[in-house]
Design an enzyme around this catalytic site. Structure first.
Site, PDB file in Angstrom:
ATOM      1  N   TYR A   1     -10.414 -49.052 -14.555  1.00  0.00           N
ATOM      2  CA  TYR A   1     -10.440 -49.797 -13.282  1.00  0.00           C
ATOM      3  C   TYR A   1      -9.046 -50.300 -12.917  1.00  0.00           C
ATOM      4  O   TYR A   1      -8.535 -50.035 -11.827  1.00  0.00           O
ATOM      5  CB  TYR A   1     -11.425 -50.979 -13.382  1.00  0.00           C
ATOM      6  CG  TYR A   1     -11.139 -52.074 -12.382  1.00  0.00           C
ATOM      7  CD1 TYR A   1     -11.195 -51.826 -11.010  1.00  0.00           C
ATOM      8  CD2 TYR A   1     -10.792 -53.366 -12.801  1.00  0.00           C
ATOM      9  CE1 TYR A   1     -10.906 -52.830 -10.086  1.00  0.00           C
ATOM     10  CE2 TYR A   1     -10.511 -54.364 -11.896  1.00  0.00           C
ATOM     11  CZ  TYR A   1     -10.558 -54.090 -10.539  1.00  0.00           C
ATOM     12  OH  TYR A   1     -10.259 -55.078  -9.634  1.00  0.00           O
TER      13      TYR A   1
ATOM     14  N   THR B   1      -5.768 -56.830  -7.726  1.00  0.00           N
ATOM     15  CA  THR B   1      -6.176 -57.697  -8.828  1.00  0.00           C
ATOM     16  C   THR B   1      -5.018 -58.025  -9.768  1.00  0.00           C
ATOM     17  O   THR B   1      -4.060 -57.241  -9.865  1.00  0.00           O
ATOM     18  CB  THR B   1      -7.292 -56.970  -9.624  1.00  0.00           C
ATOM     19  OG1 THR B   1      -7.532 -57.656 -10.840  1.00  0.00           O
ATOM     20  CG2 THR B   1      -6.888 -55.534  -9.985  1.00  0.00           C
ATOM     21  N   ASP B   2      -5.155 -59.128 -10.481  1.00  0.00           N
ATOM     22  CA  ASP B   2      -4.149 -59.450 -11.508  1.00  0.00           C
ATOM     23  C   ASP B   2      -4.310 -58.542 -12.735  1.00  0.00           C
ATOM     24  O   ASP B   2      -3.443 -58.504 -13.601  1.00  0.00           O
ATOM     25  CB  ASP B   2      -4.235 -60.925 -11.924  1.00  0.00           C
ATOM     26  CG  ASP B   2      -5.612 -61.351 -12.411  1.00  0.00           C
ATOM     27  OD1 ASP B   2      -6.531 -60.502 -12.495  1.00  0.00           O
ATOM     28  OD2 ASP B   2      -5.782 -62.553 -12.712  1.00  0.00           O
ATOM     29  N   GLU B   3      -5.431 -57.801 -12.789  1.00  0.00           N
ATOM     30  CA  GLU B   3      -5.684 -56.971 -13.973  1.00  0.00           C
ATOM     31  C   GLU B   3      -4.679 -55.828 -14.085  1.00  0.00           C
ATOM     32  O   GLU B   3      -4.514 -55.257 -15.163  1.00  0.00           O
ATOM     33  CB  GLU B   3      -7.125 -56.443 -13.964  1.00  0.00           C
ATOM     34  CG  GLU B   3      -8.107 -57.585 -13.986  1.00  0.00           C
ATOM     35  CD  GLU B   3      -9.558 -57.190 -14.205  1.00  0.00           C
ATOM     36  OE1 GLU B   3      -9.811 -56.158 -14.838  1.00  0.00           O
ATOM     37  OE2 GLU B   3     -10.428 -57.943 -13.740  1.00  0.00           O
TER      38      GLU B   3
ATOM     39  N   PHE C   1     -19.077 -57.941  -1.723  1.00  0.00           N
ATOM     40  CA  PHE C   1     -18.988 -59.398  -1.916  1.00  0.00           C
ATOM     41  C   PHE C   1     -17.826 -60.027  -1.140  1.00  0.00           C
ATOM     42  O   PHE C   1     -18.018 -60.821  -0.216  1.00  0.00           O
ATOM     43  CB  PHE C   1     -18.879 -59.656  -3.432  1.00  0.00           C
ATOM     44  CG  PHE C   1     -18.369 -60.994  -3.829  1.00  0.00           C
ATOM     45  CD1 PHE C   1     -18.905 -62.158  -3.294  1.00  0.00           C
ATOM     46  CD2 PHE C   1     -17.357 -61.101  -4.783  1.00  0.00           C
ATOM     47  CE1 PHE C   1     -18.438 -63.403  -3.692  1.00  0.00           C
ATOM     48  CE2 PHE C   1     -16.889 -62.335  -5.186  1.00  0.00           C
ATOM     49  CZ  PHE C   1     -17.419 -63.489  -4.635  1.00  0.00           C
TER      50      PHE C   1
ATOM     51  N   LYS D   1      -6.537 -49.298  -9.766  1.00  0.00           N
ATOM     52  CA  LYS D   1      -5.996 -50.254  -8.783  1.00  0.00           C
ATOM     53  C   LYS D   1      -4.469 -50.223  -8.807  1.00  0.00           C
ATOM     54  O   LYS D   1      -3.815 -50.287  -7.770  1.00  0.00           O
ATOM     55  CB  LYS D   1      -6.499 -51.680  -9.053  1.00  0.00           C
ATOM     56  CG  LYS D   1      -7.947 -51.936  -8.671  1.00  0.00           C
ATOM     57  CD  LYS D   1      -8.255 -51.699  -7.180  1.00  0.00           C
ATOM     58  CE  LYS D   1      -7.744 -52.791  -6.266  1.00  0.00           C
ATOM     59  NZ  LYS D   1      -8.139 -52.518  -4.840  1.00  0.00           N
TER      60      LYS D   1
ATOM     61  N   PRO E   1     -25.530 -62.088 -22.119  1.00  0.00           N
ATOM     62  CA  PRO E   1     -24.754 -61.312 -23.104  1.00  0.00           C
ATOM     63  C   PRO E   1     -23.266 -61.674 -23.076  1.00  0.00           C
ATOM     64  O   PRO E   1     -22.522 -61.238 -22.207  1.00  0.00           O
ATOM     65  CB  PRO E   1     -24.968 -59.868 -22.633  1.00  0.00           C
ATOM     66  CG  PRO E   1     -25.213 -59.966 -21.166  1.00  0.00           C
ATOM     67  CD  PRO E   1     -25.791 -61.316 -20.879  1.00  0.00           C
TER      68      PRO E   1
HETATM   69  P1  TYD Z   1     -16.137 -59.595 -15.294  1.00  0.00           P
HETATM   70  O1  TYD Z   1     -16.924 -60.495 -14.408  1.00  0.00           O
HETATM   71  O2  TYD Z   1     -16.664 -58.228 -15.568  1.00  0.00           O
HETATM   72  O3  TYD Z   1     -14.661 -59.541 -14.693  1.00  0.00           O
HETATM   73  P2  TYD Z   1     -13.284 -58.914 -15.320  1.00  0.00           P
HETATM   74  O4  TYD Z   1     -13.619 -58.099 -16.499  1.00  0.00           O
HETATM   75  O5  TYD Z   1     -12.780 -58.105 -14.187  1.00  0.00           O
HETATM   76  O6  TYD Z   1     -12.421 -60.093 -15.656  1.00  0.00           O
HETATM   77  O7  TYD Z   1     -15.943 -60.301 -16.698  1.00  0.00           O
HETATM   78  C1  TYD Z   1     -15.337 -61.570 -16.791  1.00  0.00           C
HETATM   79  C2  TYD Z   1     -15.258 -61.921 -18.244  1.00  0.00           C
HETATM   80  O8  TYD Z   1     -16.594 -62.079 -18.763  1.00  0.00           O
HETATM   81  C3  TYD Z   1     -14.612 -60.840 -19.096  1.00  0.00           C
HETATM   82  O9  TYD Z   1     -13.805 -61.450 -20.105  1.00  0.00           O
HETATM   83  C4  TYD Z   1     -15.789 -60.113 -19.724  1.00  0.00           C
HETATM   84  C5  TYD Z   1     -16.834 -61.195 -19.852  1.00  0.00           C
HETATM   85  N1  TYD Z   1     -18.230 -60.718 -19.748  1.00  0.00           N
HETATM   86  C6  TYD Z   1     -19.174 -61.056 -20.743  1.00  0.00           C
HETATM   87  O10 TYD Z   1     -18.852 -61.756 -21.726  1.00  0.00           O
HETATM   88  N2  TYD Z   1     -20.441 -60.605 -20.600  1.00  0.00           N
HETATM   89  C7  TYD Z   1     -20.834 -59.830 -19.530  1.00  0.00           C
HETATM   90  O11 TYD Z   1     -22.017 -59.419 -19.473  1.00  0.00           O
HETATM   91  C8  TYD Z   1     -19.872 -59.508 -18.526  1.00  0.00           C
HETATM   92  C9  TYD Z   1     -20.250 -58.681 -17.334  1.00  0.00           C
HETATM   93  C10 TYD Z   1     -18.572 -59.979 -18.669  1.00  0.00           C
END
Ligand code: TYD
Length: 335
Positions: free
Chosen positions: A149, A125-127, A11, A153, A204
């Protein structure tokens, strides 16, 4: 300038390749990509045939392949976009994350050191900083990664620091908030929710939906990396943020509205294990030292993203078949 981009079929890497070829008519790009599930050769159809663009299939954790790429292309700068990035996958299977995000970063650092390459920009990442209740992470915040993850990183980022301090390998580390935009694999929340709704499926939402993320549009991130690759100082760290914070529930409501749906399409599912509550990042240093500011508001960027997924069904429909659906159903079947 010759730029080696790892993970260029994913991406963010593919958006950066398009950006560089368009912005700098004299630059040459080598895309070095393993072509994992999250990569897509179709991401770069418009770059194929461009004499300034080359592709090499390879894994950054593979020393021989990395050496071949450096020896043949002789890059001035390396942008390391190659990474395993999806938190949920890392919870199920951490190993690939360690291989790519730690060992892969090590192999790139070694190659940069061996070849005397001008600069390595580590896209991170900020994570790695963990979760923050109030305020925002700065470049000096301690690392407190909470998922396999983010720990992987963080390991790669620590190696970057160590190579700079120990060997003066010219590396710049970036920590970014969550990215979104066209070509994002539909496992991350924004493209997953958009494409589910376009298929008439529910979305979800994990836990209470009140986790907070800061979102940056891909084009703004490309502009930030552009500034850093040209003028970022070796050994420095730059945070890339947008200031656009939102709860997952607000984000979901925006997507529901943009796709003509309502809250009945939300499926509240079991929370992610170790789910970080909030990320927020302070990008003052990047603004003050390199004159960068984000340009795309979240409202604008999200609308453009929804439109892209609507207009490019042939890109994502095949990605949402079989394996991927099973993967999520297995994990989140119980509420
Ligand atoms: P994500 O896009 O997986 O990024 P990250 O976990 O790296 O921040 O998730 C973003 C937010 O969305 C995170 O708080 C988890 C939430 N989420 C859902 O609620 N449902 C989902 O199906 C997914 C993939 C993420």
């Amino acid at each position: 300038m010759k730029i080696l981009i790892t993970g260029g079929s994913g991406f963010m890497g593919s958006n950066m390749i398009r950006y560089l070829l368009r912005t700098y008519p004299e630059y040459e790009v080598l895309n070095f990509d393993k072509l994992t599930y999250a990569a897509n050769p179709n991401n770069l159809i418009e770059a194929d045939g461009n004499p300034r663009y080359q592709f090499m299939k390879g894994d950054i954790a593979d020393e021989i392949a990395v050496e071949e790429a450096f020896a043949n292309f002789n890059p001035d700068v390396v942008l390391n976009y190659a990474a395993e990035t999806h938190v949920d996958r890392s919870i199920l299977d951490p190993k690939a994350f360690l291989m790519t995000d730690v060992v892969g970063t090590y192999q790139l650092l070694e190659a940069v050191k061996r070849h005397g390459t001008g600069k390595l920009v580590q896209i991170s990442t900020d994570e790695v900083f963990g979760s923050i209740e109030t305020g925002a992470f700065t470049e000096k915040s301690p690392f407190e990664p909470n998922s396999p993850y983010s720990a992987a990183k963080a390991g790669g980022d620590h190696l970057c620091r160590a190579y700079w301090v120990t060997y003066q390998t010219p590396v710049v580390v970036t920590h970014s908030c969550n990215f979104y935009g066209p070509y994002q694999y539909p496992e991350k929340v924004i493209p997953l929710f958009i494409t589910n709704l376009l298929e008439g499926k529910k979305v979800p939402l994990y836990g209470d939906g009140l986790n907070v993320r800061e979102w940056i549009y891909t084009e703004d991130h490309c502009r930030a990396v552009d500034r850093i690759l040209h003028d970022g100082k070796a050994g420095e760290i730059y945070n890339i943020g947008s200031g656009e914070e939102t709860t997952n529930l607000d984000l979901t409501n925006k997507i529901l509205e943009l796709t003509g749906n309502n809250e009945s399409m939300i499926d509240y599912v079991k929370d992610r294990a170790g789910h970080d509550r909030r990320y927020a990042i302070d990008h003052t240093k990047l603004s003050n030292e390199l004159g960068w500011e984000p340009k795309t508001s979240f409202t604008e960027g999200l609308a453009a993203t929804v439109k892209w997924y609507l207009d490019n069904k042939e890109w994502w429909v095949p990605l949402k078949s079989g394996e991927y659906e099973d993967y999520y159903q297995k994990q989140y079947v119980d509420r």
